[in-house]
Design an enzyme around this catalytic site. Structure first.
Site: not given
Lengths: 242, 242
Positions: B50, B52, B110, B195
């Site tokens: 999911r 962002d 990622y 992040r």
């Protein structure tokens, strides 16, 4: 008074072209707004090429005259800090007296990108014309070379001018995997000229017209004979030569 | 009933993330809208990650169950024809019974891109964090390796979970010219985990914290100890491993 020369890059997607227009987001408009914040007064900026809505630039050149106390590198940083992320000034320097980004330009180089595949990455779709069908690259490349000439380009423009003769010094098609890139250098461009040439090359690639039909277009000088205008998003102003 | 598995890429800039929300443009939302046009009914689509708002994807995987008569390749073309240009389905196939894009995933990869320079191209600014100041790459790379472990990652998340243990199988920083790329593979991610790790690596790169301070963060498990969350735009979901 100093004359400042800027090299400007922009993603044209969210702009209504270079030239300032009331109520529209244009590159000239945002550059002039940034300058107005720095200088306290509105300073007109001249661009070498008046790119249309959706057309990108890597090496647009602009100039303006101003009394600004900042050093060149300070001014570069200050302008970029005030510009949105889709416009960047990549270099800035004080130009010799008499320099004018538009009038001093000797030629401009544009590049058009075609991506010949059924799918294009979501990171590329803003910058290329995606063409899913087959294209005869060799015939297109042959046709591309025919545009290297000094001639009346009225058949490849949207408007009739009193002086429609332009000298094209380079006109070349290259292939790299699924990417096809057309590069053209000329001492000037009529409106939609690059996009109409690309539209014509695509007609050649699809087998709709022969490369030598292009001679007819030049002879008859009628827009209606030439081909559809390729979309803006594949086009980029690469360099201005002085 | 067939289970369809899609690989989806998107430019997250203009999306409020993956997950459907009323009144917001989301990737799940536009994919479900495209499917609804094809199938005549709303079909819920499950995404592996999911992502962002503002986060991109090259290899998001999604799945749904449907009675659709089209062959896989026809369905792929039809969905892409209905999707906006900033979302592309790069592959589509019928999956084995029981496949669920989220539950079946073993790990996700990622990538975060930093561009360490005073200027960034207008064609890149959507996809990288631009960092103008100096960064000690070697120290950052050393710190990055410390995240490769099975541990409670609460200190690197925005929320407290009952089960905050995640296994990170890969955590590596690479440099290529001015580009710095962080790649992380884990069996799952807490909210803002990548992040926050990148934010921590930047603190190391600036000399604000020592690489070995990261051990403290893991021990104390307190979010407030870790570093600012890096902006979404540098992050991209590269691959989901099954």
């Amino acid at each position: 008074m100093r004359i400042i020369r800027l090299t400007v890059g922009y993603d044209g997607t969210d702009f209504c072209g270079w030239q300032r227009q009331p109520g529209a987001r244009t590159v000239q408009g945002v550059v002039e707004e940034a300058l107005a914040k720095l200088a306290g007064i509105r300073i007109p900026v001249v661009g070498a090429g008046r790119t249309d809505a959706g057309v990108h630039a890597l090496g647009q050149v602009a100039s303006f005259r101003a009394e600004i106390r900042l050093e060149d590198d300070e001014l570069l940083r200050a302008i970029n800090a005030l510009l949105p992320g889709d416009v960047r000034v990549s270099s800035l320097r004080t130009a010799p007296a008499g320099f004018d980004a538009r009038k001093s330009a000797r030629s401009k180089i544009y590049r058009y990108r075609i991506f010949n595949a059924p799918l294009v990455s979501p990171f590329l779709f803003r910058y290329v014309l995606q063409w899913p069908g087959p294209l005869d690259f060799e015939r297109m490349a042959e046709a591309a070379r025919l545009f290297k000439r000094k001639a009346d380009f009225t058949a490849f423009s949207s408007n009739r001018l009193l002086h429609p003769v332009r000298r094209v010094m380079g006109s070349e098609l290259k292939k790299n995997g699924r990417g096809i890139t057309y590069t053209i250098e000329a001492d000037g461009f009529l409106r939609y000229m690059v996009r109409t040439i690309v539209g014509t090359l695509l007609e050649v690639g699809r087998g709709k017209i022969e490369p030598n039909t292009i001679e007819d277009f030049f002879t008859r000088k009628k827009r209606s004979l030439a081909s559809p205008t390729a979309p803006a998003k594949g086009l980029c102003l690469i360099k201005v030569v002085y």
